[in-house]
Design a protein around this motif. Structure first.
Motif, mmCIF file in Angstrom:
data_model
loop_
_atom_site.group_PDB
_atom_site.id
_atom_site.type_symbol
_atom_site.label_atom_id
_atom_site.label_comp_id
_atom_site.label_asym_id
_atom_site.label_seq_id
_atom_site.Cartn_x
_atom_site.Cartn_y
_atom_site.Cartn_z
ATOM 1 N N VAL A 349 33.994 36.543 41.280
ATOM 2 C CA VAL A 349 35.602 36.386 41.873
ATOM 3 C C VAL A 349 35.528 37.533 43.066
ATOM 4 O O VAL A 349 35.895 38.613 43.787
ATOM 5 C CB VAL A 349 36.900 36.782 40.918
ATOM 6 C CG1 VAL A 349 37.812 36.764 41.978
ATOM 7 C CG2 VAL A 349 36.378 34.424 40.728
ATOM 8 N N SER A 350 35.296 38.950 42.114
ATOM 9 C CA SER A 350 35.245 40.218 42.424
ATOM 10 C C SER A 350 33.662 40.624 43.415
ATOM 11 O O SER A 350 34.256 41.624 44.477
ATOM 12 C CB SER A 350 35.022 41.129 41.071
ATOM 13 O OG SER A 350 35.949 41.054 40.354
ATOM 14 N N THR A 351 32.863 40.272 44.066
ATOM 15 C CA THR A 351 32.047 40.310 44.728
ATOM 16 C C THR A 351 32.249 40.112 45.806
ATOM 17 O O THR A 351 32.234 40.193 47.054
ATOM 18 C CB THR A 351 30.429 39.633 44.362
ATOM 19 O OG1 THR A 351 30.153 40.448 42.819
ATOM 20 C CG2 THR A 351 29.760 40.138 45.356
ATOM 21 N N MET A 352 32.596 38.298 46.513
ATOM 22 C CA MET A 352 33.344 37.492 46.565
ATOM 23 C C MET A 352 34.965 38.496 47.332
ATOM 24 O O MET A 352 34.801 38.731 48.553
ATOM 25 C CB MET A 352 33.549 36.327 46.840
ATOM 26 C CG MET A 352 33.453 35.452 46.385
ATOM 27 S SD MET A 352 32.012 34.927 47.506
ATOM 28 C CE MET A 352 33.029 34.329 48.562
ATOM 29 N N ARG A 353 35.365 38.971 46.810
ATOM 30 C CA ARG A 353 36.470 40.088 46.947
ATOM 31 C C ARG A 353 36.473 40.613 47.772
ATOM 32 O O ARG A 353 36.325 41.995 48.713
ATOM 33 C CB ARG A 353 37.431 40.313 46.220
ATOM 34 C CG ARG A 353 37.844 39.004 45.684
ATOM 35 C CD ARG A 353 38.907 39.642 44.818
ATOM 36 N NE ARG A 353 40.446 38.956 44.360
ATOM 37 C CZ ARG A 353 41.721 39.553 43.563
ATOM 38 N NH1 ARG A 353 41.967 40.532 43.244
ATOM 39 N NH2 ARG A 353 42.806 38.559 43.913
ATOM 40 N N PHE A 354 34.680 41.176 47.679
ATOM 41 C CA PHE A 354 34.033 43.006 47.808
ATOM 42 C C PHE A 354 33.346 42.622 49.035
ATOM 43 O O PHE A 354 34.363 43.144 50.649
ATOM 44 C CB PHE A 354 32.988 43.586 46.948
ATOM 45 C CG PHE A 354 32.280 44.371 47.812
ATOM 46 C CD1 PHE A 354 32.689 45.531 47.535
ATOM 47 C CD2 PHE A 354 31.183 43.753 47.824
ATOM 48 C CE1 PHE A 354 31.600 46.756 49.167
ATOM 49 C CE2 PHE A 354 30.330 45.455 48.728
ATOM 50 C CZ PHE A 354 30.435 45.953 49.106
ATOM 51 N N LEU A 355 32.902 41.685 49.420
ATOM 52 C CA LEU A 355 32.733 41.367 50.525
ATOM 53 C C LEU A 355 33.347 40.677 51.935
ATOM 54 O O LEU A 355 33.211 40.707 52.520
ATOM 55 C CB LEU A 355 31.373 39.275 50.081
ATOM 56 C CG LEU A 355 30.043 40.457 49.639
ATOM 57 C CD1 LEU A 355 29.204 39.014 49.179
ATOM 58 C CD2 LEU A 355 29.238 41.209 50.238
ATOM 59 N N THR A 356 34.410 40.051 50.899
ATOM 60 C CA THR A 356 35.392 39.918 52.528
ATOM 61 C C THR A 356 37.038 40.334 52.508
ATOM 62 O O THR A 356 36.972 40.732 53.679
ATOM 63 C CB THR A 356 36.462 38.047 51.734
ATOM 64 O OG1 THR A 356 36.584 38.749 50.793
ATOM 65 C CG2 THR A 356 34.854 37.392 51.599
ATOM 66 N N VAL A 357 36.798 41.017 51.108
ATOM 67 C CA VAL A 357 38.472 42.122 52.186
ATOM 68 C C VAL A 357 37.590 43.948 51.991
ATOM 69 O O VAL A 357 38.491 44.617 52.540
ATOM 70 C CB VAL A 357 39.040 42.192 50.368
ATOM 71 C CG1 VAL A 357 41.139 42.701 50.887
ATOM 72 C CG2 VAL A 357 39.296 40.978 50.387
ATOM 73 N N ALA A 358 36.692 44.475 51.621
ATOM 74 C CA ALA A 358 35.843 45.168 52.154
ATOM 75 C C ALA A 358 36.307 45.755 53.607
ATOM 76 O O ALA A 358 36.437 46.794 54.403
ATOM 77 C CB ALA A 358 35.180 45.428 51.979
ATOM 78 N N SER A 359 36.116 44.950 54.655
ATOM 79 C CA SER A 359 36.628 44.488 56.273
ATOM 80 C C SER A 359 37.918 44.913 56.266
ATOM 81 O O SER A 359 38.292 45.406 57.967
ATOM 82 C CB SER A 359 36.006 43.453 56.840
ATOM 83 O OG SER A 359 36.040 41.978 56.556
#
Length: 412
Positions: A349-359
């Protein structure tokens, strides 16, 4: 609905939904009208809310995999209540500034990251993977009501109380939510202690997503979409108030009509998933958001000589956007939960959030820059072009057209 714990959790979500939709309108209005924020400052405000996802998402995933979820969820809501409550206090003391709003947005983003991740995992433990899509459809139904009613309430509250005091209702919602969630009697075990270094766990989480073609596809597509959406959001309130000349009350009414899109998505979600599959439903949602990105900057001011007509058209475009967002994210979240073993849920969940919302911070800043230097309409038109490109790229991806089989049961 026969699960008493789920019903209490659902009531808590209802309070949060209504409060967050009030703040979603009140906070930008506070910055745009009361503090006279420029497009660039609105971009910075949007970026501040998303920066925690870029800086903290990876260690947050490891933290969630090593701790009980309910205490983390309660602590996050308490911090959010305090941050939002500080806005009317600062305004009353004459200290409110755009920099204060940046800090509140940053704290809210941190809590959304950590508390939101805990919430997703907690819900999976509460009802099980097999009932996730059914639960998500119920959340969508409630969200649709909040999306319709709350913005109108927000517009009235902003005009009656001013924007800073309108956010008190969101802070109170968090407090009542905490009181409800504290009474839950659910299985929320303390995870087994890990002997691995945090960086090793982060590395394992990244590798898990990289080696899963569906999660990898969802990561890059959601990352691209978040960049576009945050740029669109940074300019949205400015477009309504400065390009279309809408008052807070009229803007709230337009948002209310737009909220019908969430209700429509709750009706469409299950039949679309059943007929076409969750991957195709994701594509339909993305396509609708691209259409909304394209249509919004094309709305003229005083259409047919009336700002009210322009507001109605804006509301219909917002309805399309909201429907698309829900049709995208509901199956998106279910797909990623279903293909992830329990031991990786927090990191996924958190890695996907990093990969998706970091932009997202970059999207907000770019949107603000384009709006300030080339005009709000031009900035939104650039976002629309990006939405069309994203839709085409996702439609050509085989893993969305035919997603792999999900896990039948939880894996450890």
């Amino acid at each position: 609905m026969r699960n008493g714990n789920f019903v209490r959790y659902w009531i808590s979500a209802i309070l949060n939904d209504f409060g967050s939709y009030i703040s979603t309108l009140a906070l930008p209005l506070c910055s745009a009208i009361l503090l006279h924020a420029t497009p660039s400052q609105m971009g910075i405000l949007g970026a501040a809310a998303a920066v925690p996802f870029a800086l903290l998402a990876l260690p947050a995933g490891v933290f969630l995999d090593r701790h009980r979820k309910l205490p983390v969820l309660l602590a996050s809501k308490m911090v959010q209540a305090a941050a939002l409550g500080s806005i009317p206090l600062a305004y009353w003391l004459g200290k409110l500034s755009i920099e204060w709003m940046y800090v509140v947005a940053l704290l809210n983003g941190c809590c959304s990251l950590i508390g939101g991740g805990a919430e997703q995992i907690f819900l999976t433990n509460l009802i099980g993977r097999d009932k996730l899509i059914e639960a998500q459809s119920k959340f969508a139904a409630v969200d649709s009501i909040a999306r319709i009613v709350a913005p109108g309430i927000a517009g009235v509250l902003v005009q009656w109380l001013t924007a800073p005091f309108a956010v008190i209702f969101n802070a109170l919602g968090f407090i009542f939510s905490i009181l409800i969630l504290r009474r839950l009697d659910v299985n929320d075990p303390q995870p087994e202690p890990s002997q691995k270094h945090m960086l090793r766990d982060i590395h394992d989480g990244l590798l898990f997503i990289w080696h899963n073609p569906l999660l990898r596809t969802l990561a890059w597509s959601a990352g691209f979409w978040h960049m576009l959406f945050y740029g669109f959001t940074a300019l949205g309130v400015l477009f309504g108030t400065r390009e279309l000349g809408m008052t807070p009350g009229l803007l709230g009414m337009a948002q209310m009509i737009g909220g019908v899109g969430v209700m429509l998505s709750s009706v469409l979600l299950r039949p679309l998933n059943a007929r076409y599959g969750m991957g195709t439903t994701v594509l339909i949602g993305i396509g609708l958001t691209a259409c909304a990105f394209t249509a919004m900057p094309m709305i003229p001011a005083n259409l047919f000589g009336s700002p009210l007509v322009s507001a109605v058209v804006s509301a219909l475009v917002t309805m399309m956007l909201d429907c698309g967002v829900m049709l995208f994210f509901m199956p998106y979240m279910t797909l990623r939960q279903k293909v992830t073993p329990d031991a990786y849920l927090g990191r996924m969940v958190s890695t996907m959030r990093f990969l998706t919302v970091a932009s997202a911070p970059a999207g907000a800043l770019i949107g603000g820059y384009l709006g300030e230097h080339y005009g709000i309409r031009t900035g939104m038109a650039c976002i629309a072009a990006g939405g069309i490109v994203l839709t085409v790229l996702m439609a050509l991806n085989p893993y969305l057209r035919k997603p792999p089989e999900p896990l039948a049961t939880a894996q450890h």
